[in-house]
Design a protein around this motif. Sequence first.
Motif, PDB file in Angstrom:
ATOM      1  N   HIS A 124      26.633   9.856   0.568  1.00 19.85           N
ATOM      2  CA  HIS A 124      27.970   9.571   1.122  1.00 19.85           C
ATOM      3  C   HIS A 124      28.792  10.841   1.257  1.00 19.85           C
ATOM      4  CE1 HIS A 124      27.436   5.373   1.183  1.00 19.85           C
ATOM      5  NE2 HIS A 124      27.648   5.117  -0.088  1.00 19.85           N
ATOM      6  N   GLN A 125      29.710  10.781   2.223  1.00 21.44           N
ATOM      7  CA  GLN A 125      30.655  11.883   2.372  1.00 21.44           C
ATOM      8  C   GLN A 125      32.063  11.333   2.327  1.00 21.44           C
ATOM      9  OE1 GLN A 125      29.225  13.705   5.894  1.00 21.44           O
ATOM     10  NE2 GLN A 125      27.628  14.811   4.784  1.00 21.44           N
ATOM     11  N   GLY A 126      33.035  12.233   2.239  1.00 22.20           N
ATOM     12  CA  GLY A 126      34.421  11.788   2.240  1.00 22.20           C
ATOM     13  C   GLY A 126      34.917  11.499   0.831  1.00 22.20           C
ATOM     14  N   ILE A 127      36.091  10.869   0.783  1.00 22.71           N
ATOM     15  CA  ILE A 127      36.760  10.656  -0.499  1.00 22.71           C
ATOM     16  C   ILE A 127      36.180   9.435  -1.213  1.00 22.71           C
ATOM     17  CG2 ILE A 127      38.973  10.100  -1.597  1.00 22.71           C
ATOM     18  CD1 ILE A 127      40.256  11.476   0.920  1.00 22.71           C
ATOM     19  N   ALA A 128      35.853   9.616  -2.496  1.00 19.86           N
ATOM     20  CA  ALA A 128      35.351   8.502  -3.299  1.00 19.86           C
ATOM     21  C   ALA A 128      36.469   7.929  -4.158  1.00 19.86           C
ATOM     22  CB  ALA A 128      34.197   8.973  -4.175  1.00 19.86           C
ATOM     23  N   LEU A 129      37.142   8.797  -4.904  1.00 20.47           N
ATOM     24  CA  LEU A 129      38.151   8.330  -5.848  1.00 20.47           C
ATOM     25  C   LEU A 129      39.476   9.044  -5.621  1.00 20.47           C
ATOM     26  CD1 LEU A 129      36.042   8.488  -9.152  1.00 20.47           C
ATOM     27  CD2 LEU A 129      36.333   6.518  -7.629  1.00 20.47           C
ATOM     28  N   ILE A 130      40.551   8.318  -5.878  1.00 21.43           N
ATOM     29  CA  ILE A 130      41.875   8.926  -5.861  1.00 21.43           C
ATOM     30  C   ILE A 130      42.526   8.584  -7.190  1.00 21.43           C
ATOM     31  CG2 ILE A 130      44.105   9.034  -4.680  1.00 21.43           C
ATOM     32  CD1 ILE A 130      42.612   7.795  -2.258  1.00 21.43           C
ATOM     33  N   ASP A 131      43.058   9.614  -7.850  1.00 19.56           N
ATOM     34  CA  ASP A 131      43.769   9.385  -9.095  1.00 19.56           C
ATOM     35  C   ASP A 131      45.193   8.959  -8.746  1.00 19.56           C
ATOM     36  OD1 ASP A 131      44.468   9.232 -11.707  1.00 19.56           O
ATOM     37  OD2 ASP A 131      43.986  11.315 -12.197  1.00 19.56           O
ATOM     38  N   GLN A 132      45.849   8.263  -9.675  1.00 22.78           N
ATOM     39  CA  GLN A 132      47.198   7.810  -9.321  1.00 22.78           C
ATOM     40  C   GLN A 132      48.206   8.947  -9.229  1.00 22.78           C
ATOM     41  OE1 GLN A 132      48.311   4.732 -12.022  1.00 22.78           O
ATOM     42  NE2 GLN A 132      47.745   5.881 -13.839  1.00 22.78           N
ATOM     43  N   ASP A 133      47.807  10.175  -9.659  1.00 22.49           N
ATOM     44  CA  ASP A 133      48.687  11.322  -9.414  1.00 22.49           C
ATOM     45  C   ASP A 133      48.463  11.885  -8.010  1.00 22.49           C
ATOM     46  OD1 ASP A 133      46.363  12.798  -9.411  1.00 22.49           O
ATOM     47  OD2 ASP A 133      46.764  13.835 -11.297  1.00 22.49           O
ATOM     48  N   GLY A 134      47.547  11.270  -7.263  1.00 21.48           N
ATOM     49  CA  GLY A 134      47.339  11.687  -5.872  1.00 21.48           C
ATOM     50  C   GLY A 134      46.128  12.587  -5.668  1.00 21.48           C
ATOM     51  N   SER A 135      45.530  13.098  -6.740  1.00 19.47           N
ATOM     52  CA  SER A 135      44.402  14.012  -6.555  1.00 19.47           C
ATOM     53  C   SER A 135      43.157  13.246  -6.108  1.00 19.47           C
ATOM     54  CB  SER A 135      44.120  14.802  -7.833  1.00 19.47           C
ATOM     55  OG  SER A 135      43.938  13.932  -8.903  1.00 19.47           O
ATOM     56  N   GLU A 136      42.430  13.844  -5.189  1.00 19.63           N
ATOM     57  CA  GLU A 136      41.290  13.181  -4.569  1.00 19.63           C
ATOM     58  C   GLU A 136      39.975  13.769  -5.054  1.00 19.63           C
ATOM     59  OE1 GLU A 136      42.117  13.839  -0.450  1.00 19.63           O
ATOM     60  OE2 GLU A 136      43.563  12.185  -0.347  1.00 19.63           O
ATOM     61  N   MET A 137      38.951  12.949  -5.088  1.00 15.52           N
ATOM     62  CA  MET A 137      37.624  13.405  -5.462  1.00 15.52           C
ATOM     63  C   MET A 137      36.633  12.925  -4.406  1.00 15.52           C
ATOM     64  SD  MET A 137      35.564  12.665  -9.005  1.00 15.52           S
ATOM     65  CE  MET A 137      36.914  13.178 -10.037  1.00 15.52           C
ATOM     66  N   THR A 138      35.896  13.863  -3.803  1.00 17.12           N
ATOM     67  CA  THR A 138      34.928  13.471  -2.779  1.00 17.12           C
ATOM     68  C   THR A 138      33.667  12.925  -3.444  1.00 17.12           C
ATOM     69  OG1 THR A 138      33.878  15.624  -2.773  1.00 17.12           O
ATOM     70  CG2 THR A 138      35.720  15.310  -1.236  1.00 17.12           C
ATOM     71  N   TYR A 139      32.808  12.299  -2.643  1.00 17.98           N
ATOM     72  CA  TYR A 139      31.525  11.808  -3.173  1.00 17.98           C
ATOM     73  C   TYR A 139      30.710  12.958  -3.742  1.00 17.98           C
ATOM     74  CZ  TYR A 139      31.970   6.937  -2.007  1.00 17.98           C
ATOM     75  OH  TYR A 139      32.371   5.617  -2.008  1.00 17.98           O
ATOM     76  N   ASN A 140      30.771  14.100  -3.066  1.00 10.93           N
ATOM     77  CA  ASN A 140      30.061  15.272  -3.542  1.00 10.93           C
ATOM     78  C   ASN A 140      30.552  15.688  -4.936  1.00 10.93           C
ATOM     79  OD1 ASN A 140      28.494  17.498  -3.593  1.00 10.93           O
ATOM     80  ND2 ASN A 140      29.746  18.715  -2.176  1.00 10.93           N
ATOM     81  N   GLN A 141      31.879  15.734  -5.091  1.00 11.29           N
ATOM     82  CA  GLN A 141      32.451  16.092  -6.398  1.00 11.29           C
ATOM     83  C   GLN A 141      32.132  15.030  -7.445  1.00 11.29           C
ATOM     84  OE1 GLN A 141      36.403  16.418  -4.790  1.00 11.29           O
ATOM     85  NE2 GLN A 141      36.474  18.641  -5.130  1.00 11.29           N
ATOM     86  N   LEU A 142      32.139  13.766  -7.040  1.00  8.60           N
ATOM     87  CA  LEU A 142      31.813  12.670  -7.958  1.00  8.60           C
ATOM     88  C   LEU A 142      30.389  12.853  -8.496  1.00  8.60           C
ATOM     89  CD1 LEU A 142      32.359   9.846  -9.249  1.00  8.60           C
ATOM     90  CD2 LEU A 142      31.612   8.827  -7.109  1.00  8.60           C
ATOM     91  N   CYS A 143      29.460  13.215  -7.609  1.00  9.37           N
ATOM     92  CA  CYS A 143      28.080  13.440  -8.047  1.00  9.37           C
ATOM     93  C   CYS A 143      27.999  14.615  -9.007  1.00  9.37           C
ATOM     94  CB  CYS A 143      27.171  13.668  -6.840  1.00  9.37           C
ATOM     95  SG  CYS A 143      26.928  12.162  -5.878  1.00  9.37           S
ATOM     96  N   LEU A 144      28.696  15.709  -8.683  1.00 13.03           N
ATOM     97  CA  LEU A 144      28.671  16.879  -9.562  1.00 13.03           C
ATOM     98  C   LEU A 144      29.253  16.556 -10.932  1.00 13.03           C
ATOM     99  CD1 LEU A 144      29.758  19.702  -7.054  1.00 13.03           C
ATOM    100  CD2 LEU A 144      27.494  19.365  -8.085  1.00 13.03           C
ATOM    101  N   LYS A 145      30.407  15.868 -10.931  1.00  7.82           N
ATOM    102  CA  LYS A 145      31.076  15.531 -12.199  1.00  7.82           C
ATOM    103  C   LYS A 145      30.211  14.620 -13.059  1.00  7.82           C
ATOM    104  CE  LYS A 145      35.714  16.698 -11.709  1.00  7.82           C
ATOM    105  NZ  LYS A 145      36.586  17.332 -12.683  1.00  7.82           N
ATOM    106  N   THR A 146      29.595  13.619 -12.414  1.00 10.78           N
ATOM    107  CA  THR A 146      28.790  12.690 -13.205  1.00 10.78           C
ATOM    108  C   THR A 146      27.495  13.364 -13.668  1.00 10.78           C
ATOM    109  OG1 THR A 146      27.964  11.737 -11.134  1.00 10.78           O
ATOM    110  CG2 THR A 146      29.738  10.580 -12.231  1.00 10.78           C
ATOM    111  N   ASP A 147      26.964  14.314 -12.861  1.00 11.17           N
ATOM    112  CA  ASP A 147      25.811  15.098 -13.323  1.00 11.17           C
ATOM    113  C   ASP A 147      26.172  15.863 -14.596  1.00 11.17           C
ATOM    114  OD1 ASP A 147      24.177  14.233 -11.324  1.00 11.17           O
ATOM    115  OD2 ASP A 147      24.417  16.001 -10.047  1.00 11.17           O
ATOM    116  N   GLN A 148      27.376  16.440 -14.600  1.00  8.26           N
ATOM    117  CA  GLN A 148      27.838  17.176 -15.783  1.00  8.26           C
ATOM    118  C   GLN A 148      27.881  16.273 -17.008  1.00  8.26           C
ATOM    119  OE1 GLN A 148      31.693  18.907 -15.053  1.00  8.26           O
ATOM    120  NE2 GLN A 148      30.844  20.376 -13.574  1.00  8.26           N
ATOM    121  N   ILE A 149      28.448  15.080 -16.826  1.00 12.80           N
ATOM    122  CA  ILE A 149      28.531  14.141 -17.951  1.00 12.80           C
ATOM    123  C   ILE A 149      27.116  13.807 -18.436  1.00 12.80           C
ATOM    124  CG2 ILE A 149      29.123  11.764 -18.611  1.00 12.80           C
ATOM    125  CD1 ILE A 149      31.538  12.003 -16.700  1.00 12.80           C
ATOM    126  N   ASN A 150      26.202  13.582 -17.496  1.00 15.74           N
ATOM    127  CA  ASN A 150      24.838  13.237 -17.894  1.00 15.74           C
ATOM    128  C   ASN A 150      24.131  14.395 -18.597  1.00 15.74           C
ATOM    129  OD1 ASN A 150      24.725  10.519 -17.207  1.00 15.74           O
ATOM    130  ND2 ASN A 150      24.387  10.987 -15.047  1.00 15.74           N
TER     131      ASN A 150
END
Lengths: 464, 84
Positions: free
Chosen positions: A10-36
Amino acid sequence: MSFKRLLEQHQGIALIDQDGSEMTYNQLCLKTDQINEELDQVNNNPLLIFILCQQNIATVLAITAVMRSHHVAFLIPETVDNSMLSKLIDIYLPNIIYHTDDTSQNIENLVNKPVALHPDLCFLLSTSGSTGTPKQVKISNSNLYENAKSIASYLEISKKDRAITSLPLSYSYGLSVLTSHLYAGASVLVSSASIMTRSFWQQIEQYQITGLTGVPYIYEIYKKLKLTDRELPSLKTLTQAGGKLAPELVTYFAEYAAKTSRRFFIMYGQTEATARMSYLPSDQVLKNPQSIGFEIPGGRFELIDNENKLITEANKEGELTYKGPNVMMGYANNRDDLASDEKLGSLHTGDLAYRDKEGRYYITGRKSRFIKVSGLRINLSDVEKFLLERGFDSACTGQDDALVIMIKSKDDPSEKVKHILHECLHIYPGLIHVKNTSSFPYNENGKKDYMKIYQQVTGELNNG
Amino acid sequence: MTQTKVNNIQRLKKVFSQSLSISESQINDELEYNSIQQWDSTAHMALVAQLEAEFNIMLDIDDIIDMSSVGKCKEILKKYNVEL
């Protein structure tokens, strides 16, 4: 296909925090890889993780990380009662507890002993909402994926859609909103705002939310807050699940949807089916306000009569059973149950239903003793057991949004009983009716006569 | 402080205590919505219904979603000519 690979595409925005900051699908994958990677360092084996869920980005990341790993997570609301949490820890011996507060240190190491986990197992979800039993529903990676795929398909969720996390992420319906939107490459606003606050309605407009969700009592609030009078230009779709919505409310929202060219879906399901089993298409709701609709794509209902025979004709009542790739791997009651897949094939819903000539289904009652209170599924037998452990000999009955309890006691324990049920099981005291008695009414089979009990406590007949 | 005001404050406390199922001693102006487990959305709906019944008023939607604390609730009720 799995969520691991799909999210990478997927591309584009995956998550938006209620402070307005956006996370793309690419960033979501990187972040969750880090957690794993962090999780893999705990020890080399697949872990059993307790995620203490809140409505925040940390929780969504932890959940998504587990979906993309071989670890297994038990999703527990962060508001869980402390004694309940220690009981669950004693029974399941999780390797780690994953905290979702805004701290850098999320992982609390607990038990080093490796745990035998079925390779397909992904999540443990609570079946009864809050009844506080250790019994959990085992959801596999493919259950999760197939459920999300089916929902995304019949709701026609597209990349342009944007959901808001107004339902708890530890609740199967709330989780399915997240997974179906991630499946479709859509975006999700991760919000902790309650629908009773101004900030929630501001977020809907500011972040152009396209879908709203709700269990029956949330729809009562939507009505009270005059949702139908609000502009909400981005809103396209309303979905309702988690119990039977009163017919007048169904009609009210169906008329609103028809008038404003929006869609309103009635849906039916259980955690045992990951979330969803049927839906009533938006354009059929006005004509069939009592129906739970048709099977979701990939699923199939069957009606079984008292002799365990298949009912083929229309308009005949039987127990509703369901087959589909989203049927759970079985129940778990402790750590030892996490290695197996019961391959159930079909799920007995415990609901009685009939089918009309066009193939729509209608729920007529319950075979087993469950009610829903404020959207939480309450097992009445579990409540009796719970009260007995605390010294109250009780008989529990009721209907949706009315828990009716008779207690064998000389003095009136109403306040005490309401208090502990509220404290431990989070049942709103205003929806609990208690009366004491010197002896329970029994029927001729020597079983507690729940109909009489209902009448004696409430002074009314139970039409539910 | 007028007698009506004293009475109304007492009535308000009683409404909060009953609809949130908390003791009157827990109620002060700083108590906020969602800050305690008891004051959730279900309880908020009950609170609104009981306030409307007790003071014989109809609350606007904006006031319902602005009622974020006991103090805020008092301010809002004043708009409806409830002496507090």
